[in-house]
Design a protein around this motif. Structure first.
Motif, PDB file in Angstrom:
ATOM      1  N   ASN A 212       0.952  -1.084  -0.605  1.00 50.39           N
ATOM      2  CA  ASN A 212       0.128  -0.101   0.173  1.00 50.39           C
ATOM      3  C   ASN A 212       0.751   1.074   0.315  1.00 50.39           C
ATOM      4  O   ASN A 212       1.429   1.914   1.317  1.00 50.39           O
ATOM      5  CB  ASN A 212      -1.207   0.129   1.174  1.00 50.39           C
ATOM      6  N   ALA A 213       0.657   1.988  -1.378  1.00 51.82           N
ATOM      7  CA  ALA A 213       1.945   2.904  -0.591  1.00 51.82           C
ATOM      8  C   ALA A 213       0.977   4.280  -0.315  1.00 51.82           C
ATOM      9  O   ALA A 213       1.992   5.390   0.358  1.00 51.82           O
ATOM     10  CB  ALA A 213       1.608   3.679  -2.540  1.00 51.82           C
ATOM     11  N   ASP A 214      -0.051   4.756   0.352  1.00 58.18           N
ATOM     12  CA  ASP A 214      -1.148   5.094   0.393  1.00 58.18           C
ATOM     13  C   ASP A 214      -1.118   4.262   1.653  1.00 58.18           C
ATOM     14  O   ASP A 214      -2.385   3.886   1.940  1.00 58.18           O
ATOM     15  CB  ASP A 214      -2.323   5.828   0.178  1.00 58.18           C
ATOM     16  N   ARG A 215      -0.991   5.032   2.459  1.00 58.95           N
ATOM     17  CA  ARG A 215      -0.505   4.356   4.181  1.00 58.95           C
ATOM     18  C   ARG A 215      -1.570   5.003   4.904  1.00 58.95           C
ATOM     19  O   ARG A 215      -1.895   3.912   6.104  1.00 58.95           O
ATOM     20  CB  ARG A 215       0.177   3.828   4.658  1.00 58.95           C
ATOM     21  N   ALA A 216      -2.619   5.672   4.405  1.00 60.73           N
ATOM     22  CA  ALA A 216      -3.239   7.090   5.655  1.00 60.73           C
ATOM     23  C   ALA A 216      -4.361   5.747   6.467  1.00 60.73           C
ATOM     24  O   ALA A 216      -4.107   6.207   7.240  1.00 60.73           O
ATOM     25  CB  ALA A 216      -3.499   8.187   5.205  1.00 60.73           C
ATOM     26  N   THR A 217      -4.746   5.660   5.605  1.00 63.47           N
ATOM     27  CA  THR A 217      -6.103   4.506   6.282  1.00 63.47           C
ATOM     28  C   THR A 217      -5.370   3.416   7.121  1.00 63.47           C
ATOM     29  O   THR A 217      -6.568   2.973   8.298  1.00 63.47           O
ATOM     30  CB  THR A 217      -6.879   4.036   4.889  1.00 63.47           C
ATOM     31  N   LEU A 218      -5.033   3.425   7.315  1.00 56.58           N
ATOM     32  CA  LEU A 218      -3.733   1.849   7.824  1.00 56.58           C
ATOM     33  C   LEU A 218      -3.755   2.413   9.178  1.00 56.58           C
ATOM     34  O   LEU A 218      -3.842   1.470  10.234  1.00 56.58           O
ATOM     35  CB  LEU A 218      -2.757   1.191   7.345  1.00 56.58           C
ATOM     36  N   TYR A 219      -3.447   3.729   9.120  1.00 52.90           N
ATOM     37  CA  TYR A 219      -3.534   4.147  10.792  1.00 52.90           C
ATOM     38  C   TYR A 219      -4.813   4.862  11.581  1.00 52.90           C
ATOM     39  O   TYR A 219      -4.827   5.982  12.712  1.00 52.90           O
ATOM     40  CB  TYR A 219      -1.877   4.690  10.999  1.00 52.90           C
ATOM     41  N   LYS A 220      -5.546   4.931  10.880  1.00 52.12           N
ATOM     42  CA  LYS A 220      -6.990   4.766  11.288  1.00 52.12           C
ATOM     43  C   LYS A 220      -8.361   3.514  11.446  1.00 52.12           C
ATOM     44  O   LYS A 220      -7.628   2.739  11.191  1.00 52.12           O
ATOM     45  CB  LYS A 220      -7.714   5.660  10.406  1.00 52.12           C
ATOM     46  N   PRO A 221      -8.859   3.678  13.228  1.00 52.96           N
ATOM     47  CA  PRO A 221      -9.764   2.680  12.898  1.00 52.96           C
ATOM     48  C   PRO A 221     -10.223   2.177  11.925  1.00 52.96           C
ATOM     49  O   PRO A 221     -10.839   2.794  11.097  1.00 52.96           O
ATOM     50  CB  PRO A 221     -10.504   3.228  14.090  1.00 52.96           C
ATOM     51  N   VAL A 222     -10.502   0.834  11.894  1.00 56.05           N
ATOM     52  CA  VAL A 222     -10.554  -0.296  10.772  1.00 56.05           C
ATOM     53  C   VAL A 222     -11.799  -0.090  10.564  1.00 56.05           C
ATOM     54  O   VAL A 222     -12.927   0.451  11.527  1.00 56.05           O
ATOM     55  CB  VAL A 222     -10.301  -1.793  10.848  1.00 56.05           C
ATOM     56  N   THR A 223     -12.155   0.285   8.892  1.00 54.17           N
ATOM     57  CA  THR A 223     -13.819   0.217   8.738  1.00 54.17           C
ATOM     58  C   THR A 223     -14.191  -1.232   8.182  1.00 54.17           C
ATOM     59  O   THR A 223     -12.929  -1.201   6.513  1.00 54.17           O
ATOM     60  CB  THR A 223     -14.836   1.580   8.107  1.00 54.17           C
ATOM     61  N   PRO A 224     -14.505  -1.319   7.386  1.00 52.84           N
ATOM     62  CA  PRO A 224     -14.858  -2.838   6.335  1.00 52.84           C
ATOM     63  C   PRO A 224     -14.283  -2.036   4.869  1.00 52.84           C
ATOM     64  O   PRO A 224     -14.204  -2.749   4.108  1.00 52.84           O
ATOM     65  CB  PRO A 224     -16.487  -2.753   6.155  1.00 52.84           C
ATOM     66  N   GLU A 225     -15.113  -0.837   4.453  1.00 47.62           N
ATOM     67  CA  GLU A 225     -14.917  -0.189   2.992  1.00 47.62           C
ATOM     68  C   GLU A 225     -12.859   0.082   3.113  1.00 47.62           C
ATOM     69  O   GLU A 225     -12.217  -0.628   1.609  1.00 47.62           O
ATOM     70  CB  GLU A 225     -15.165   0.709   3.006  1.00 47.62           C
ATOM     71  N   ALA A 226     -12.691   0.112   4.120  1.00 45.25           N
ATOM     72  CA  ALA A 226     -11.252   0.630   4.377  1.00 45.25           C
ATOM     73  C   ALA A 226     -10.634  -1.209   4.137  1.00 45.25           C
ATOM     74  O   ALA A 226      -8.947  -1.050   3.867  1.00 45.25           O
ATOM     75  CB  ALA A 226     -10.633   0.724   4.937  1.00 45.25           C
ATOM     76  N   PHE A 227     -10.843  -1.736   5.267  1.00 48.98           N
ATOM     77  CA  PHE A 227     -10.532  -3.271   4.975  1.00 48.98           C
ATOM     78  C   PHE A 227      -9.994  -3.772   3.662  1.00 48.98           C
ATOM     79  O   PHE A 227      -9.142  -4.540   3.222  1.00 48.98           O
ATOM     80  CB  PHE A 227     -10.810  -4.057   6.379  1.00 48.98           C
ATOM     81  N   ALA A 228     -11.233  -3.722   3.073  1.00 49.12           N
ATOM     82  CA  ALA A 228     -11.470  -4.244   1.585  1.00 49.12           C
ATOM     83  C   ALA A 228     -10.106  -3.784   0.642  1.00 49.12           C
ATOM     84  O   ALA A 228      -9.885  -4.901  -0.051  1.00 49.12           O
ATOM     85  CB  ALA A 228     -12.823  -3.895   1.176  1.00 49.12           C
ATOM     86  N   LYS A 229     -10.291  -2.683   0.654  1.00 48.85           N
ATOM     87  CA  LYS A 229      -9.543  -1.363  -0.130  1.00 48.85           C
ATOM     88  C   LYS A 229      -8.410  -2.536   0.015  1.00 48.85           C
ATOM     89  O   LYS A 229      -7.266  -2.041  -0.775  1.00 48.85           O
ATOM     90  CB  LYS A 229      -9.853  -0.297  -0.117  1.00 48.85           C
ATOM     91  N   ALA A 230      -7.615  -2.120   1.073  1.00 47.31           N
ATOM     92  CA  ALA A 230      -6.012  -1.967   1.964  1.00 47.31           C
ATOM     93  C   ALA A 230      -5.513  -3.362   1.550  1.00 47.31           C
ATOM     94  O   ALA A 230      -4.485  -3.698   1.423  1.00 47.31           O
ATOM     95  CB  ALA A 230      -6.010  -1.840   2.890  1.00 47.31           C
ATOM     96  N   THR A 231      -6.605  -4.462   1.741  1.00 48.13           N
ATOM     97  CA  THR A 231      -6.143  -6.169   1.301  1.00 48.13           C
ATOM     98  C   THR A 231      -6.416  -6.076   0.335  1.00 48.13           C
ATOM     99  O   THR A 231      -5.328  -7.882   0.247  1.00 48.13           O
ATOM    100  CB  THR A 231      -6.999  -6.302   2.282  1.00 48.13           C
TER     101      THR A 231
END
Length: 398
Positions: A212-231
């Protein structure tokens, strides 16, 4: 975490057991010390390594002698069980809890903080905290990207580190891309521990960060949408890697110690640890060849701090603070950093220490230690761990 081959006795001067000069007249701290005298602190800490247990026993003896505080090491297998116990005691209205101090970080700290299970803030009021390297080691104030807010005291540093026998692997892989190519070229000779083993989960998080070049979402509380996209790229990367692993990625060793032993036996070519001094410990103990080297991915690997926290219903909160303060002292931190004792990297800023205290940390590099440390990448937010482990198990755990 390993067993030393020799016990290095570190002489303690009177100064080592006292607070920094600016804090010696602090009335509030003096009151804590008076209250602590005669208390028994039940320190719940992982008990799976003989050298760490011996270090805790040593520290307990020092505090008993200097402050009249008795420390009982309650040996723990899984810190989550301690969290559950504190939670149940609080729910039952038990004000005199069975846990006074706990070795903790990550999702366990997050759970205790969110549920109001912690005493504090206390950490930055400890006299020894004046020496903590909060600038150079920012994870001393952030635990898996969750602000510590003084609710736990930093105790030691860790960073994902790989090891290889330089005789077998003269040029070890120093990136995820190189690791995949290495695994393809050496089928069945690479693997990682099975999550939810801590080291296995850490490896998965390392891959998650790398893809993940953009890691910003990884440092915030997880959401289903963020999890699906980042993983999505994580599972793609693991799908590409697994067929080339030990037993074709259909089975995984239980822990990092098993992986390290398989490397020592020649079955595997690489091993991993979260203590950069682990290989040096093992070499000193004659369990690894002195040709084993430690290294990190060139672009960086996951690093974090492990901490000490006091439950909200601790019976001996004052005694726990006195013990935590001693564990943060230069004398205790230098002994802990000694390869012969534990080899756990310090949380202190050595440039802040008086020369005599700084000299405690002076040591020549030993075989197996990391030559050039790579950047430490902060852990993703602790809320990501549970979902990662569950999805990994669903995909690869059969």
């Amino acid at each position: 975490m390993t067993h030393p081959t020799r016990r290095h006795v570190l002489a303690l001067t009177g100064a080592a057991l006292t607070a920094p000069a600016f804090a010696q007249n602090n009335a509030a701290w003096s009151q804590v010390e008076r209250t602590a005298r005669g208390q028994t602190v039940y320190f719940n800490a992982w008990g799976g390594a003989e050298n760490i247990n011996a270090y805790i026993q040593w520290a307990a003896a020092q505090v008993q002698q200097s402050h009249g505080v008795k420390v009982e090491h309650v040996k723990v297998t899984d810190t989550a069980d301690v969290v559950k116990r504190v939670r149940n005691e609080k729910a039952a209205g038990k004000k005199d809890g069975t846990v006074d101090l706990v070795w903790i970080n990550g999702e366990n700290f997050l759970a205790m903080k969110r549920e109001g299970l912690l005493f504090g803030p206390f950490a930055e009021k400890l006299p020894s905290y004046a020496y903590v390297d909060t600038q150079g080691k920012p994870t001393t104030r952030f635990d898996f990207s969750e602000p510590v807010d003084g609710m736990e005291a930093p105790w030691g540093m860790a960073q994902l580190t790989f090891m290889a026998d330089s005789k077998r692997v003269p040029s070890p892989p120093k990136s995820l891309t190189e690791l995949l190519a290495f695994a393809k070229a050496n089928p069945g000779r690479v693997t990682y521990p099975r999550p939810p083993d801590f080291h296995g989960t850490t490896f998965v998080k390392q891959v998650l960060l790398d893809v993940n070049a953009d890691r910003a979402t990884l440092y915030k509380p997880v959401t289903p949408e963020a999890f699906a996209k980042a993983t999505a790229p994580l599972w793609t990367a693991l799908d590409a890697l697994h067929p080339h692993l030990w037993r074709a990625g259909k089975q995984f060793p239980q822990n990092a110690a098993a992986v390290r032993q398989m490397m020592a036996d020649g079955e595997l070519l690489l091993a991993l640890t979260f203590n950069p001094n682990d290989a040096a410990n093992e070499i000193a103990a004659k369990r690894l060849a002195d040709s084993v080297v430690s290294y990190q991915f060139s672009s960086g690997t996951i690093g974090n701090t492990h901490f000490l926290a006091i439950p909200v219903n601790a019976r001996a909160a004052a005694g726990a603070q006195v013990f935590a303060n001693f564990l943060l002292s230069p004398a205790a931190q230098a002994r802990k950093a000694d390869i012969a004792v534990w080899g756990d990297p310090t949380v202190l800023a050595l440039h802040k220490l008086p020369p005599a205290e700084r000299a405690r940390f002076a040591a020549k590099p030993l075989p197996g230690q990391v030559d050039i440390s790579a950047p430490a990448i902060p852990e993703p937010h602790g809320s990501w761990v549970d979902l990662l482990e569950k999805e990994w198990a669903r995909r690869y755990g059969v």
